[in-house]
Each structure stands twice: as C-alpha cells, then as structure tokens.
Design a protein around this motif. Sequence first.
Motif, PDB file in Angstrom:
ATOM      1  N   ALA A 641      -9.983-123.115 -99.916  1.00  0.00           N
ATOM      2  CA  ALA A 641     -10.045-121.985 -98.867  1.00  0.00           C
ATOM      3  C   ALA A 641     -11.342-121.798 -98.605  1.00  0.00           C
ATOM      4  O   ALA A 641     -12.422-121.889 -99.525  1.00  0.00           O
ATOM      5  N   LEU A 642     -11.684-121.300 -97.431  1.00  0.00           N
ATOM      6  CA  LEU A 642     -13.032-120.779 -97.033  1.00  0.00           C
ATOM      7  C   LEU A 642     -13.125-119.297 -97.172  1.00  0.00           C
ATOM      8  O   LEU A 642     -12.123-118.538 -96.877  1.00  0.00           O
ATOM      9  N   ARG A 643     -14.131-118.692 -97.898  1.00  0.00           N
ATOM     10  CA  ARG A 643     -14.178-117.234 -98.187  1.00  0.00           C
ATOM     11  C   ARG A 643     -15.602-116.572 -97.370  1.00  0.00           C
ATOM     12  O   ARG A 643     -16.589-117.070 -97.506  1.00  0.00           O
ATOM     13  N   MET A 644     -15.109-115.744 -96.372  1.00  0.00           N
ATOM     14  CA  MET A 644     -16.181-114.837 -95.743  1.00  0.00           C
ATOM     15  C   MET A 644     -16.364-113.575 -96.292  1.00  0.00           C
ATOM     16  O   MET A 644     -15.261-112.771 -96.425  1.00  0.00           O
ATOM     17  N   VAL A 645     -17.458-113.224 -96.920  1.00  0.00           N
ATOM     18  CA  VAL A 645     -17.973-112.143 -97.508  1.00  0.00           C
ATOM     19  C   VAL A 645     -18.884-111.328 -96.403  1.00  0.00           C
ATOM     20  O   VAL A 645     -19.835-112.094 -96.079  1.00  0.00           O
ATOM     21  N   TYR A 646     -18.609-109.938 -96.102  1.00  0.00           N
ATOM     22  CA  TYR A 646     -19.367-109.371 -95.069  1.00  0.00           C
ATOM     23  C   TYR A 646     -19.473-107.922 -95.348  1.00  0.00           C
ATOM     24  O   TYR A 646     -19.144-107.384 -96.184  1.00  0.00           O
ATOM     25  N   ARG A 647     -20.776-107.495 -94.754  1.00  0.00           N
ATOM     26  CA  ARG A 647     -21.132-106.101 -95.019  1.00  0.00           C
ATOM     27  C   ARG A 647     -21.813-105.805 -93.702  1.00  0.00           C
ATOM     28  O   ARG A 647     -22.596-106.595 -92.948  1.00  0.00           O
ATOM     29  N   ILE A 648     -21.121-104.894 -92.599  1.00  0.00           N
ATOM     30  CA  ILE A 648     -21.656-104.604 -91.105  1.00  0.00           C
ATOM     31  C   ILE A 648     -21.854-103.222 -91.102  1.00  0.00           C
ATOM     32  O   ILE A 648     -20.829-102.215 -91.511  1.00  0.00           O
ATOM     33  N   ASP A 649     -22.987-102.547 -90.591  1.00  0.00           N
ATOM     34  CA  ASP A 649     -23.103-101.439 -90.238  1.00  0.00           C
ATOM     35  C   ASP A 649     -22.368-101.007 -89.404  1.00  0.00           C
ATOM     36  O   ASP A 649     -21.829-101.418 -88.599  1.00  0.00           O
ATOM     37  N   SER A 650     -22.661 -99.556 -88.888  1.00  0.00           N
ATOM     38  CA  SER A 650     -21.790 -98.852 -87.849  1.00  0.00           C
ATOM     39  C   SER A 650     -22.347 -99.668 -86.790  1.00  0.00           C
ATOM     40  O   SER A 650     -23.551 -99.556 -86.053  1.00  0.00           O
ATOM     41  N   GLY A 651     -21.313 -99.359 -85.741  1.00  0.00           N
ATOM     42  CA  GLY A 651     -21.644-100.135 -84.393  1.00  0.00           C
ATOM     43  C   GLY A 651     -20.888-101.292 -84.029  1.00  0.00           C
ATOM     44  O   GLY A 651     -19.972-101.890 -84.712  1.00  0.00           O
ATOM     45  N   TRP A 652     -20.893-101.932 -82.727  1.00  0.00           N
ATOM     46  CA  TRP A 652     -19.980-103.008 -82.560  1.00  0.00           C
ATOM     47  C   TRP A 652     -20.620-104.329 -83.021  1.00  0.00           C
ATOM     48  O   TRP A 652     -21.775-104.699 -82.355  1.00  0.00           O
ATOM     49  N   LYS A 653     -20.310-104.887 -83.804  1.00  0.00           N
ATOM     50  CA  LYS A 653     -20.529-106.253 -84.198  1.00  0.00           C
ATOM     51  C   LYS A 653     -19.554-107.063 -85.038  1.00  0.00           C
ATOM     52  O   LYS A 653     -18.443-106.333 -85.516  1.00  0.00           O
ATOM     53  N   TYR A 654     -19.222-108.414 -84.691  1.00  0.00           N
ATOM     54  CA  TYR A 654     -18.053-108.925 -85.340  1.00  0.00           C
ATOM     55  C   TYR A 654     -18.592-110.472 -86.012  1.00  0.00           C
ATOM     56  O   TYR A 654     -19.668-110.954 -85.596  1.00  0.00           O
ATOM     57  N   LEU A 655     -17.851-111.084 -86.753  1.00  0.00           N
ATOM     58  CA  LEU A 655     -18.071-112.280 -87.241  1.00  0.00           C
ATOM     59  C   LEU A 655     -17.378-113.604 -86.773  1.00  0.00           C
ATOM     60  O   LEU A 655     -16.194-113.332 -86.039  1.00  0.00           O
ATOM     61  N   ARG A 656     -18.134-114.601 -86.487  1.00  0.00           N
ATOM     62  CA  ARG A 656     -17.537-115.910 -85.709  1.00  0.00           C
ATOM     63  C   ARG A 656     -17.988-117.085 -86.809  1.00  0.00           C
ATOM     64  O   ARG A 656     -18.816-117.465 -86.549  1.00  0.00           O
ATOM     65  N   LEU A 657     -16.710-117.670 -87.259  1.00  0.00           N
ATOM     66  CA  LEU A 657     -16.770-119.036 -87.645  1.00  0.00           C
ATOM     67  C   LEU A 657     -16.579-119.990 -86.634  1.00  0.00           C
ATOM     68  O   LEU A 657     -15.550-120.288 -86.268  1.00  0.00           O
ATOM     69  N   ALA A 658     -17.602-120.608 -86.337  1.00  0.00           N
ATOM     70  CA  ALA A 658     -17.763-121.731 -85.430  1.00  0.00           C
ATOM     71  C   ALA A 658     -18.040-123.160 -86.142  1.00  0.00           C
ATOM     72  O   ALA A 658     -18.579-123.187 -86.970  1.00  0.00           O
ATOM     73  N   SER A 659     -17.452-123.873 -85.478  1.00  0.00           N
ATOM     74  CA  SER A 659     -17.669-125.379 -85.597  1.00  0.00           C
ATOM     75  C   SER A 659     -19.044-125.993 -85.510  1.00  0.00           C
ATOM     76  O   SER A 659     -19.489-125.499 -84.486  1.00  0.00           O
ATOM     77  N   ARG A 660     -19.853-126.781 -86.471  1.00  0.00           N
ATOM     78  CA  ARG A 660     -21.179-127.266 -85.935  1.00  0.00           C
ATOM     79  C   ARG A 660     -20.910-128.541 -85.376  1.00  0.00           C
ATOM     80  O   ARG A 660     -19.914-129.231 -84.836  1.00  0.00           O
ATOM     81  N   ALA A 661     -21.949-128.936 -84.314  1.00  0.00           N
ATOM     82  CA  ALA A 661     -21.994-129.926 -83.648  1.00  0.00           C
ATOM     83  C   ALA A 661     -21.488-131.207 -84.468  1.00  0.00           C
ATOM     84  O   ALA A 661     -22.039-131.432 -85.623  1.00  0.00           O
TER      85      ALA A 661
END
Length: 765
Positions: A641-661
């Motif tokens: 499995a892929l595991r995404m661990v995150y910490r995001i401050d207040s405000g609008w932001k999101y994570l994007r898991l994108a494929s590499r070239a």
Amino acid sequence: MSFSFPLRVLGFLSFALFALDAEPAFLVPRDVTEGFGCNIHFLDPAPGEMKMFAAAGFRWVRGDLHWDQMEPAKGKYDFSRHDKLFKELDPHHIRALMTFNGTNPLYDQGQSPCTKEGRQAFARWAHAIVERYKGRGIVWEMYNEPNITYWKPQSNIRDYIALALEVGKMIQADFPDEIYVGPACCGVDLPFLEACFRADLLRYWSAVVVHPYRTEPSETVAPDYRELRRLISKYAPPGRKPPIVSGEWGFASPRGGFTEEQQAKMFLRMWLVNLAQEIPLMISYNWRDDGIVPDDLEQNYGFVRYNYLYDHDPVYDPKPAYFTARTFTERLKGFEFNKRLMLEKPDDYLLLFKRGEELLLVAWTASPRTSEVEIPASSGVFQVFSHLGKKLEDLKSGKLVLTDAPVYLVPQGENELLRLAAHWERIPLQMSNSAPQWNVALKNPLSHPILFSVNGSADTRLAPGETGEVSTTWSGDWSAPEIPFRVDMKVKDVGRLAQETSVFIETPLDAKISPAGDSFQISVESPSGNGFEGKAVMKEVEGMESETREMPFSLQEGATASQWSWPSYHIKEANYGFSLELQTQEGRSVLKLPMQRFCAWTNFCDSAAHQLLAEGNAKVSSEQTLTVEDTAHVLQGSSKALRMVYRIDSGWKYLRLASRAGHIQKMPGTPKWLGVWIDGDGENGVPRVRFADSTGQIFQAEGDPVSWKGWRYVRFPLDGHGGCWGGAEDGKIHYPIQWDSFVFEKGTAQKAEGNIGLSSVTLIY
C-alpha cells in the motif's frame, strides 16, 4: 413470490406511495399550460418582445441574477436592470424563476464561493434581492449547473452544499413564504443530487431542479426521473416530498444537426413526456437564438431567430418550434393531464387530457419507424391537428398511424370508453413491492350498467353511479431492480383500457464485490436486520478460473452485514470478472449482480512511479510524505500500500498524488468506475480521482468524506459528471483516457494532520 397492488378507479385524481404531496400551490397547476416556461438571456426586453413571448403561451421566464453585476462594490447592490425586467413581465402575467448565479471578483479571488466570508457575502446579496422582490411569486434557484464548469474553478460538491445551506437557512428564517429550489444540475446527475440530499438540502428546497439534456429521445428521461423520485423519497424530511422541475432542456437546430422541423417535434415530445411524468414546471431552452452562425450549436437553440425586426409584428422571425409552442398552449389551455393510456408497444404514446367533461388525446411514437395502432376509444369521429396547428383529415376509424410528430385528437361527441378512462384514477408512476394490499375500485360514470374486470378477474357488474372493487396481483421474484406492471381493465361491450407503472424491487439484501490483489471481498448487507440463510453463486466467469462457484452464507437475526473472501481462483487475463447471484437455500433468486469486469493496476504501489504534491494556496504551509508499506497482515489479497502522511496548516491546500513522467497509467476501454482500497484516518478529508481524456480535458470524480478508520473499498464514477476543465472543455469524455492523479483535500479549513493508505487500484467495467 406474489405481491398485490390494488388500484382505485374513481372520478378524481389523487396520489399515493411515491406520489407528491404538500408542495407549494404553484407547483401543481390544474391547467397544464400554467407550468410552461422558457429561458431568456436578457434583462432588457426589446419593444414588443414580451408580447410575442406571451403569445406563444409561455407563462414563465428563467433568468439570471449575476452576482458581479449586481454587487459592483462590497455591500452596494444595483437592482435597476431587474426592476425593468419585472416591470416588462407584469402586463403579460409572466412569472419568473431567477437563479442566484456567478462569482464576484470582490470575494474568494473571483471563484465560486469557497470560504466562510464568500458564502456570507453571497447570502447577504441574495437576502437583499429577496427582500426587494418578495411577494411577487418568484422562484429562487440556487446556482446554474454547479456540477460542471459553471462552478469555478471546477465543480466542488462540498462548497456548493455549504453555499446552498447558507442561502436556504437565510430564506427559511427571514422569508418563509418564498420558494427556494435547486440544484439545477446539468443532466440528472444522481451522485451529485444524492450528496445534496444527504446534506439535508431537501429541508430547504421546495422542488428539485434538473436539466435533463440528452442526445437520446426525450422519452428516455422516464427512468432517470424514477430514480430521482426514489432518492427524494429516501432523503426527504417527514411531510416534505419536493416535486421534480425540468428547469432547462432544449434542442438546437444547427446546420448538419437537427433541422428546425425536427427541433419543433422534439420540443413538443419533451413537454408531453414531462407532463406524463407529472413534472409541474418545465423551462425550455432557449427563447432567442444566441447568434447568426448556422454551424454553431450554442447559437441555434431558440424558438425565434436572433435579429430584431424593427417596425414588424412579430418583432422576431419565428422558427417552427414557436408555432409548436403556440399550438400546444392553445390546444391544451385549461386542460389537466389525466393519464397515459398504454398501447401495445411501449414506444407508442397516447396521453389523455380533460377539461371539465371535454376530452383530448395526443398521440405519437418514439420509434424511428411509423406505427399503426388501435386507439382505445368507442367508435366515433376525431378531429386531428398537427403539432404546428394544421387541420388534418378526420379519423373515422379506430386505427391511426403514429409518427415522431405528435398529433392532437379531439373526439366529436360523447365517447363512452374515453369517459371511463378519464374517470379511472391515474395510478402512481412507480410503486414498491413492499406496498400494502389495495383493492381495485371502479365507479361507473355512465348512464347504463357495465361489467368490468381487471387483469383477467371475474366480471363485476356496476349500475350507473355504483362503485365496485376487484383485487389484482402482480407475481414475480426479486431478481430485477425494476419491473413494469401493466393493469388491464376490460369493460364488456365497451372496450379495453390499460395503464402501467414501474415496480421497484426492494430486496432484503444488497451485495458488493471488492477486488483486492488476488482476492475478492464479498460484502452482503441486510438493512432490515432480518436473518437470512442462503448462498452466493458465481456465474458468467470470464478471464479467470475458480474451483468454487457456490458459497453458503448466513446473516444472524439483527445482523446488518456479512463479509468474506472468495476462495481460491486464478486470474488468466488482464480483464476478468463474473456475475453474482444471491439465492435462498432452495435456489430462489433474491439478488442478481450483473457481470462486472476488472482490470488491476499491478504496479500502483511503486513509490518511484508517483510524486506527492501539495497544491492550493502557496501561503499555507504543509508537510507530507509518501511511503510504501506491507499490508498482507491487514488486507487479505493485497501485499503493498502507499501511505500518505500529512500536516496542513489552516487555509486552502490539498494533496495530489500524481504519476511521474514515463509512468502514466493508461485506462483502456470505457471503464465505469475506478476502485481503490482506502485506509481511513477518520478526519473527514475528501478523496478525489482525476483522469484525462484524449483532448487533455481533465475530469474529477469525488468520493465520500473519509469519516472511517481502517480499510474500506471506495468506487469513483468515471462518467465525467464530477466536473471538468481544459482540453475540449465540453463535458464529454473523448476516449481513450488515462490516469491523472489522486487528490485528497482536508476536511476542515483549520489545521489538520493524519495519514491515508491506498491499495489495490482496479478499473471496473
């Protein structure tokens, strides 16, 4: 298994089961032409324009309230153009459906409201409008097609719901007598609509508005309406069952597409189908052509041509659709829709209308070929009129050749069978196999005795004015989700009549198939909690081998779910799948899941193939990491499995898991869903999947907020209804498609931290 669906046949109309009740008075006009409207793109009608509009029989306009134009400075509102519009409507007794719409560069950087400040500003603007125009009978609509590109920068169901609730609560608190509707979505977008209903918007909306555009014939809208009614019935608060409104629907006549003559016929069939589906308000698109380029689809939706004709009456050049509208309203003015009378072929339509004791029929076929039918009526002469109002040859026998152009049939003199039909209660559009037992009753409105039977029952004799009852039974199993149920009534020496409804099969069980690596998880749910002993049978196996085709399972009394893994099987091909049937121990079918084909993304959990990005407001800080972990001990059938661990401050932001070239994943064929196992953290973040079509157009599908902890299989629809941008930017998927990214947006505007696991990505066909 047998179920009884008794039906009353009386001299008045009523509704039961899924039928509508307690809606605002304007939404149940007795005169079918009172719910007839058209979209406009102007606020300043030209001289003579509204006179021509009203002469076509349109009783409603649908127009826009553009936020940026009406609030040019914060807290300063300009109503001048709308004051003029409403002044022009009043002399013609035309009502308005007005749409709170658009963005404002003063708030949220010109995007559709996405912050508390933006939503409050939008609601203050809406409050000022309703305060100014309250009491005029205006219907207030919440945005235009927020499920596609009109919501900026892209469709966002959570932001739309938050805004719709903000405005709805304001209107309910301060203007309880005003009518508020939504969501005016493009198409009958059931996932978008259900998300709105789950958020309790039916507590505030007096009607559910959809724009049921389609390339298929208008008659194909009926199943969509039925599914939507089921959702409304499921989520509406007690005492509220908002009706469906067709808020925008039309047909263009560009060169190389529909001819103007075809456009006219399609409009009329659309109106008639809406009436047959008990749609009380329908807005056609569009009043004027939006330009003079003959090849441009968007410029050729109008009932009249683009150019204004000075010193002429009428002031615009009418297209055939205009005369069709005028004929429709002239012919049906004062009539109520009575019922659809069924003919032998389901594509053949015969609608009955009633005005006092006066009757009228409209007939056509949805088939591309003509169809000769026997009209269910007593002998007599009918005057016949075309969809454009032209008098045709009288019908002197019961046989009529139907075409794709509806015709109006006016009986000359009393017609006993049609009189009986008009006094037969219209049966509900849809029913449930869990309905209580009813009796079929008939009141004889004729001056002589009759003998009648229903679905082959024994004859019942009725004297004039007498009422009798007969039972009728539909028999079937639970293996189909929806079954047409036809009710045939025979009146001896008078004739036969038939109506039809749809029976929705409410099964005691539901089931889901969730692939996980080299295993399948089978989940069976029993919402009622009733116990069940039975078996699951694997059928129509393709691309795989399984030693076990049948597995017993049980649900204890009180248990609502059971889950297990299907035993050993071997996948032989890239695309594999099977159908599944749940049966009782005796072998009676309870639920059939159709063939589902799967295609696994075998190297999804290769961390070198992905990059984890943080996007949104660059001023909002965040930390995020991407790792690979072993899951064999927690998720059967999957090892990584892929595991995404995150910490995001207040405000609008999101994570994007994108494929590499070089690692872009192709998505062959036309998959319906993308499935993925998600290990939730319970923080209510919103998962989304993005994919690109051959033009570079990006589509986004949204899943439910991650309110759970632990592994759960989530399906993302790949139907393009969740918003799109770039490329062709036409909302249509141009195959082939490919993976773009997995997006995860935190579930709060405040600081958030957590971790999400992803495993076993699979395309589902």
